[in-house]
Every structure is written in structure tokens, then in C-alpha cells.
Design an enzyme around this catalytic site. Structure first.
Site, PDB file in Angstrom:
ATOM      1  N   ARG A 196      31.037  79.320  44.026  1.00 28.33           N
ATOM      2  CA  ARG A 196      30.454  80.559  44.578  1.00 28.33           C
ATOM      3  C   ARG A 196      29.620  81.305  43.540  1.00 28.33           C
ATOM      4  O   ARG A 196      28.544  81.806  43.850  1.00 28.33           O
ATOM      5  CB  ARG A 196      31.580  81.465  45.103  1.00 28.33           C
ATOM      6  CG  ARG A 196      32.133  81.001  46.440  1.00 28.33           C
ATOM      7  CD  ARG A 196      33.447  81.684  46.777  1.00 28.33           C
ATOM      8  NE  ARG A 196      33.855  81.378  48.144  1.00 28.33           N
ATOM      9  CZ  ARG A 196      34.341  80.216  48.558  1.00 28.33           C
ATOM     10  NH1 ARG A 196      34.468  79.207  47.703  1.00 28.33           N
ATOM     11  NH2 ARG A 196      34.682  80.025  49.823  1.00 28.33           N
ATOM     12  N   ASP A 219      32.900  68.326  41.746  1.00 29.93           N
ATOM     13  CA  ASP A 219      32.401  69.275  42.754  1.00 29.93           C
ATOM     14  C   ASP A 219      31.566  70.388  42.134  1.00 29.93           C
ATOM     15  O   ASP A 219      30.509  70.744  42.644  1.00 29.93           O
ATOM     16  CB  ASP A 219      33.564  69.897  43.539  1.00 29.93           C
ATOM     17  CG  ASP A 219      34.063  68.962  44.629  1.00 29.93           C
ATOM     18  OD1 ASP A 219      33.693  67.767  44.604  1.00 29.93           O
ATOM     19  OD2 ASP A 219      34.821  69.425  45.507  1.00 29.93           O
ATOM     20  N   GLN A 275      34.364  77.018  55.848  1.00 32.61           N
ATOM     21  CA  GLN A 275      33.163  76.831  55.030  1.00 32.61           C
ATOM     22  C   GLN A 275      31.886  77.084  55.828  1.00 32.61           C
ATOM     23  O   GLN A 275      30.866  77.481  55.272  1.00 32.61           O
ATOM     24  CB  GLN A 275      33.143  75.424  54.431  1.00 32.61           C
ATOM     25  CG  GLN A 275      34.273  75.192  53.434  1.00 32.61           C
ATOM     26  CD  GLN A 275      34.381  73.746  52.983  1.00 32.61           C
ATOM     27  OE1 GLN A 275      33.590  72.894  53.385  1.00 32.61           O
ATOM     28  NE2 GLN A 275      35.381  73.453  52.158  1.00 32.61           N
ATOM     29  N   ASN A 305      43.856  71.461  60.094  1.00 34.74           N
ATOM     30  CA  ASN A 305      42.559  71.197  59.454  1.00 34.74           C
ATOM     31  C   ASN A 305      42.680  70.360  58.176  1.00 34.74           C
ATOM     32  O   ASN A 305      41.680  69.949  57.613  1.00 34.74           O
ATOM     33  CB  ASN A 305      41.700  72.470  59.332  1.00 34.74           C
ATOM     34  CG  ASN A 305      41.855  73.201  58.019  1.00 34.74           C
ATOM     35  OD1 ASN A 305      42.873  73.096  57.343  1.00 34.74           O
ATOM     36  ND2 ASN A 305      40.827  73.961  57.663  1.00 34.74           N
ATOM     37  N   GLU A 317      39.032  65.406  52.532  1.00 37.16           N
ATOM     38  CA  GLU A 317      38.525  64.182  51.902  1.00 37.16           C
ATOM     39  C   GLU A 317      39.055  62.934  52.595  1.00 37.16           C
ATOM     40  O   GLU A 317      38.446  61.868  52.555  1.00 37.16           O
ATOM     41  CB  GLU A 317      38.880  64.157  50.422  1.00 37.16           C
ATOM     42  CG  GLU A 317      38.037  65.082  49.563  1.00 37.16           C
ATOM     43  CD  GLU A 317      38.466  66.536  49.622  1.00 37.16           C
ATOM     44  OE1 GLU A 317      39.052  66.976  50.635  1.00 37.16           O
ATOM     45  OE2 GLU A 317      38.195  67.272  48.653  1.00 37.16           O
ATOM     46  N   HIS A 357      41.393  63.563  45.736  1.00 34.28           N
ATOM     47  CA  HIS A 357      42.014  64.114  44.525  1.00 34.28           C
ATOM     48  C   HIS A 357      43.373  64.743  44.798  1.00 34.28           C
ATOM     49  O   HIS A 357      44.282  64.634  43.981  1.00 34.28           O
ATOM     50  CB  HIS A 357      41.061  65.140  43.887  1.00 34.28           C
ATOM     51  CG  HIS A 357      40.575  66.214  44.820  1.00 34.28           C
ATOM     52  ND1 HIS A 357      40.406  67.511  44.455  1.00 34.28           N
ATOM     53  CD2 HIS A 357      40.227  66.175  46.137  1.00 34.28           C
ATOM     54  CE1 HIS A 357      39.969  68.227  45.470  1.00 34.28           C
ATOM     55  NE2 HIS A 357      39.840  67.426  46.502  1.00 34.28           N
ATOM     56  N   ARG A 358      43.537  65.398  45.942  1.00 31.93           N
ATOM     57  CA  ARG A 358      44.826  66.071  46.172  1.00 31.93           C
ATOM     58  C   ARG A 358      45.926  65.069  46.549  1.00 31.93           C
ATOM     59  O   ARG A 358      47.095  65.277  46.235  1.00 31.93           O
ATOM     60  CB  ARG A 358      44.684  67.188  47.207  1.00 31.93           C
ATOM     61  CG  ARG A 358      43.584  68.179  46.825  1.00 31.93           C
ATOM     62  CD  ARG A 358      43.887  69.611  47.005  1.00 31.93           C
ATOM     63  NE  ARG A 358      42.686  70.391  46.714  1.00 31.93           N
ATOM     64  CZ  ARG A 358      42.370  70.900  45.509  1.00 31.93           C
ATOM     65  NH1 ARG A 358      43.192  70.767  44.490  1.00 31.93           N
ATOM     66  NH2 ARG A 358      41.244  71.567  45.335  1.00 31.93           N
TER      67      ARG A 358
HETATM   68  O1  LIG Z   1      35.249  77.585  50.795  1.00 32.63           O
HETATM   69  C1  LIG Z   1      35.761  76.831  49.967  1.00 32.63           C
HETATM   70  O2  LIG Z   1      35.389  76.804  48.771  1.00 32.63           O
HETATM   71  C2  LIG Z   1      36.865  75.946  50.398  1.00 32.63           C
HETATM   72  C3  LIG Z   1      37.456  76.122  51.622  1.00 32.63           C
HETATM   73  C4  LIG Z   1      38.598  75.316  52.112  1.00 32.63           C
HETATM   74  O3  LIG Z   1      38.132  74.463  53.136  1.00 32.63           O
HETATM   75  P1  LIG Z   1      38.347  74.726  54.724  1.00 32.63           P
HETATM   76  O4  LIG Z   1      37.786  76.048  55.058  1.00 32.63           O
HETATM   77  O5  LIG Z   1      37.569  73.598  55.346  1.00 32.63           O
HETATM   78  O6  LIG Z   1      39.823  74.639  54.993  1.00 32.63           O
HETATM   79  C5  LIG Z   1      39.211  74.489  50.993  1.00 32.63           C
HETATM   80  O7  LIG Z   1      40.015  73.466  51.522  1.00 32.63           O
HETATM   81  C6  LIG Z   1      38.167  73.875  50.094  1.00 32.63           C
HETATM   82  O8  LIG Z   1      38.755  73.165  49.044  1.00 32.63           O
HETATM   83  C7  LIG Z   1      37.290  74.906  49.461  1.00 32.63           C
HETATM   84  C1  LIG Z   2      39.010  70.104  50.640  1.00 35.82           C
HETATM   85  C2  LIG Z   2      38.592  70.278  49.396  1.00 35.82           C
HETATM   86  O1  LIG Z   2      37.295  70.444  49.010  1.00 35.82           O
HETATM   87  P1  LIG Z   2      35.933  70.398  49.852  1.00 35.82           P
HETATM   88  O2  LIG Z   2      36.216  70.798  51.272  1.00 35.82           O
HETATM   89  O3  LIG Z   2      35.037  71.374  49.168  1.00 35.82           O
HETATM   90  O4  LIG Z   2      35.415  68.994  49.758  1.00 35.82           O
HETATM   91  C3  LIG Z   2      39.573  70.361  48.278  1.00 35.82           C
HETATM   92  O5  LIG Z   2      39.166  70.712  47.153  1.00 35.82           O
HETATM   93  O6  LIG Z   2      40.762  70.076  48.463  1.00 35.82           O
END
Ligand SMILES: O=C(O)C1=C[C@@H](OP(=O)(O)O)[C@@H](O)[C@H](O)C1
Ligand SMILES: C=C(OP(=O)(O)O)C(=O)O
Length: 431
Positions: free
Chosen positions: A26, A48, A166, A332, A337, A383-384
Site C-alpha cells: 500500500r 509480492d 481487494q 474465501n 494461492e 507460502h502459507r
Molecule cells: O488487501 C490485501 O493486501 C490483502 C487482502 C486479503 O485478501 P482477501 O481480501 O482476498 O481476503 C489477504 O488475504 C491478502 O493477503 C492481502
Molecule cells: C492471499 C495472499 O496474498 P494475495 O491475495 O495478495 O496473493 C496471502 O498473502 O496470503
């Protein structure tokens, strides 16, 4: 590269948390959208965050970086006319930039991870951008995606929040730069709602005015605004740290992670409350989380939507708890990933865990006696999954081999180094 995780009874030591992925992406974007020079202290370094660095550079930002900070000359509301952008496997980076490229004549987001990001849906954002007059070409809502912007002016936008927050964040980043005012109405449920708090916090720091309803379901965004250049400092990352804290919780441990703000807007700080509810001995004071694990945990029930990126680590801890745990409201996780319910639970079962899935729930029948291990784990490019299965491996009877564990670098390249420094028996091996 694979990693072999061997049973490790004790973990000891301390280190500073990695920097937050969500704040780094951000701040990089807010700095790029400002005209003038912004400085970001302690930005994250991972695939990322590097994807965001690469893309804003391609769009015309000038970046200069040393060991502790990055200085960015932004392009304001006039990104350079580029043909292609490569976001790697970064969902948030892709979605945020799909919004921002509404300011560009024509940009194609290429598909470099067909088996991961290439499978994730973006339909709701594509639909919302269409309402702004942006033409989007796509493969059934998936990459590759071409954005033909340039004519977006603002207006009334309805966006579904039922798959990802997002999409809404993407609209919140771009609409202040449009000529006319916008209103954004969120349809259906808003998943990962807490993450919108992080977006609004950063926008406010960048001098952007947004009028949000208390429930984050409707927004009024004045048009014609300008991002102000700023100095930002990135806080520690809870989602990545959650995996290390879970590892400490399932072992005999004395582990401290520094730089984890108590007042953070990261929902994943709930890892501290969850471990506390599981009766893991810990304290959280002066931004230090201190776990003194004794290997004993109690089962819990938890609404995972509040801490979406820490749920897999929490589940890994629950694998060794007494009783049955339930993580609900997590549908969700299927759109990340990999399918973080079906794919993740399949890997946990291979390792010997007793788990069940529902469409929006993970149920864990704990095995305090430990699990068998002795198998190969498919990382599913996630990764998670890699971090969480490592936690399980530390308390398995036989080692786990995690295939393609290098994908941990999506968010936390130092994960295995940090664990090794605590005394974990983890070792990289070539395939
Ligand atoms: O806005 C962001 O930076 C993120 C929002 C989340 O996703 P979702 O809104 O799809 O759950 C999270 O899982 C991701 O790692 C980062
Ligand atoms: C879901 C993730 O990231 P992104 O949605 O940005 O790929 C994460 O970091 O676990």
C-alpha cells in the site's frame, strides 16, 4: 527447492518481525500515486512486494533503495503508457493495479503463474471497472487481463465483496484520482473487512479523503484529489509471524518476536488472542510477543474471516490441541494461492492430522500425541501452506519433506532462517 522439516522439541530465541506485506504494497502504491518524493522506512522484501516495486517502476515511478528505506519519486495521476505488467503471483498487487491502470490507455497483465494466480477470479472487479467505463478483456475473469482505461471519470459503482476485499481496495485507491466524485456500494457480504481498515489508514496518511460508512459497505469519494508525498514506516507483519508463533506454541519454547504493534489494524494480530484462548502461555507488551510454550494446547472455535492470512497457522496449532477446533466463515480461503481448505487439508491429512472440511469451515480433531509425518507435502504454490506444514513437521514423529518450499518467498523469504535461528531442524535440499 524442497525443505526437510525434522521433529524439533524445543525452540528458543528472539528476532524482529519481518515487515508487513500489506502495508508495504500500500505504501509503495500511495508513494507512486503522489507527485513528489516519498520515503518508506523498513519496506518488506519478498516476491509480492518486489512485484509492486517492479510494476510502479514500469509505470513511471523512480525508486532508490538502501538497507533501511526506499525513496520514491511518484508519477501522480499520470502513469507512463506501458504495454505489459507482470505481478508475479501477487493477488493484491494485481487487483490494486487493475484499478490504477484505469488511468492508462491499454495495459495487459500477463499470466506467469497459471497454476496459482492464473486460477484466481477477478470477475467482480472487472464488473466494477466496467461501470466506470473501463473496457476489460479477460479469460473468463482470469489472467491474462487487458485494461483499456483512460476514460474513467467516476460515478456510482457497485462491487461485490463476497470473494475478496481487494476489489474494493482497488477502487478506493483509484477513484480519488478521477475527475468526478464517486460513490461505492458494496454488495453482498464484505469478506476480509478488517483489511479495508488498512487501506483507509494508508489513504488517510497520503492525504486522501474518503467518507466511509461504519460498516464499510458504502463510501463517498470526492474526485480530483491528489496523493501527498509522505514519510511512512512499515510495521511488523502478523500473518508471517503467526506461523512462527504457532511453531513456538506447539513446542517447548521461549520465543520472542519484536516489532509486533499491539494497536495494529492487521486482523492477524488475533493470533495472539487465539493462542491465549488455546491456553498457550504468552505475553504481548511493548510490541513484543513472548511465547513460553509447553506443547499443551486447548481446542477453540474462531471466526477466521477476521484474520484470514493467519488461519492456516492457527489450524496447524490446533492439529496438536486437546479437543475439536472449528474455524468458521473462511470460505474465501478457497480463492487464494490455492484452495486453502481442500488443498491444505489434503496435505495435513497426509501428515497424519484428523481434519474435516465444510464449504466455509475447517474442523480439526486435535492429536496432542503428535502426528506420524514421514511423507512428502505438495506446497500448491502457497507460502502459507508451506509455513503451516512446517509447524506440523516440527511436531511430527518422522520428518516432512515440503516440495517447492521456495515459494515461501512470496511473503517471507527469511522464514526458514528465522526458524533455524530458534533451533528448528529445517534444511533446504535440491530436488
Ligand atoms: O488487501 C490485501 O493486501 C490483502 C487482502 C486479503 O485478501 P482477501 O481480501 O482476498 O481476503 C489477504 O488475504 C491478502 O493477503 C492481502
Ligand atoms: C492471499 C495472499 O496474498 P494475495 O491475495 O495478495 O496473493 C496471502 O498473502 O496470503
Amino acid at each position: 527447492m524442497d525443505v526437510i522439516v525434522k521433529p524439533t522439541p524445543t525452540l528458543n530465541g528472539e528476532f524482529g518481525a519481518l515487515s508487513s506485506k500489506n502495508y508495504t504494497t500500500r505504501y509503495l502504491l500511495a508513494a507512486a500515486l503522489a507527485e513528489g518524493t516519498s520515503t518508506i522506512h523498513f519496506p518488506a522484501h519478498s516476491e509480492d512486494s518486489d512485484a509492486m516495486r517492479r510494476c510502479i517502476r514500469d509505470l513511471g515511478a523512480v525508486l532508490e533503495e538502501d538497507d533501511s528505506k526506499i525513496v520514491i519519486q511518484g508519477f501522480g495521476s499520470h502513469p507512463r503508457d506501458v504495454r505489459e505488467l507482470n505481478v508475479g503471483n501477487a493477488g493484491a498487487v494485481l487487483r490494486f493495479l487493475m484499478g490504477v491502470t484505469a488511468l492508462c490507455p491499454e495495459v495487459t497483465f500477463v499470466n506467469t503463474y497459471p497454476d496459482s494466480l492464473g486460477k484466481r477470479p477477478h470477475d467482480d472487479l472487472i464488473d466494477a471497472l466496467g461501470q466506470l467505463g473501463v473496457e476489460v478483456q479477460h479469460e473468463q475473469g482470469r489472467l491474462p487481463i487487458t485494461i483499456k482505461g483512460g476514460n474513467a471519470k467516476g460515478g456510482h459503482i457497485r462491487v461485490s465483496g463476497s470473494v475478496s476485499s481487494q476489489y474494493l481496495s482497488a477502487l478506493l485507491f483509484v477513484t480519488p484520482l478521477l475527475a468526478e466524485d464517486s460513490t461505492i456500494e458494496v454488495l453482498n457480504d464484505l469478506k476480509s473487512k478488517v483489511v479495508i481498515g488498512q487501506t483507509l489508514e494508508v489513504l488517510e496518511q497520503a492525504g486522501i479523503v474518503i467518507h466511509a460508512s461504519d460498516d464499510y459497505m458504502s463510501f463517498r469519494v470526492p474526485g480530483g484529489q491528489a496523493y501527498q508525498p509522505q514519510t511512512y514506516t512499515v510495521q511488523g507483519d502478523y500473518p508471517g509471524s503467526a506461523a512462527v508463533l504457532a511453531a513456538a506454541a506447539v513446542t517447548q519454547s521461549d520465543v520472542k518476536i519484536l516489532r509486533l504493534m499491539e494497536q495494529s489494524k492487521q486482523g492477524e494480530r488475533a493470533i495472539v488472542d487465539v493462542l491465549r484462548m488455546m491456553e498457550v502461555p504468552l505475553t504481548h507488551e511493548n510490541d513484543v510477543v513472548h511465547v513460553q510454550g509447553n506443547g499443551r494446547l486447548k481446542a477453540i472455535e474462531f471466526d477466521g474471516d477476521a484474520a484470514t492470512d493467519a488461519v492456516l497457522a492457527m489450524v496447524a496449532a490446533a492439529v496438536f490441541a486437546e479437543g475439536t477446533s472449528r474455524f468458521y466463515n473462511v470460505e474465501n480461503l478457497r480463492y487464494k494461492e490455492c484452495d486453502r481448505i481442500t488443498d491444505y487439508l489434503n496435505e495435513l491429512r497426509k501428515a497424519g492430522a484428523n481434519v474435516e472440511e465444510r464449504q466455509a469451515e475447517i474442523i480439526v480433531h486435535g492429536r496432542p500425541e503428535g502426528v506420524e509425518g514421514g511423507v512428502e507435502i505438495n506446497a500448491h504454490f502457497d507460502h502459507r501452506v508451506i509455513m503451516a506444514l512446517t509447524v506440523v513437521g516440527l511436531r511430527s514423529k518422522e520428518p516432512l519433506r515440503i516440495r517447492d518450499a521456495h515459494h515461501v518467498a512470496k511473503s517471507y523469504p527469511q522464514y526458514f532462517d528465522h526458524l533455524q535461528a530458534l533451533g528448528a531442524s529445517v534444511q533446504w535440499v535440491k530436488e
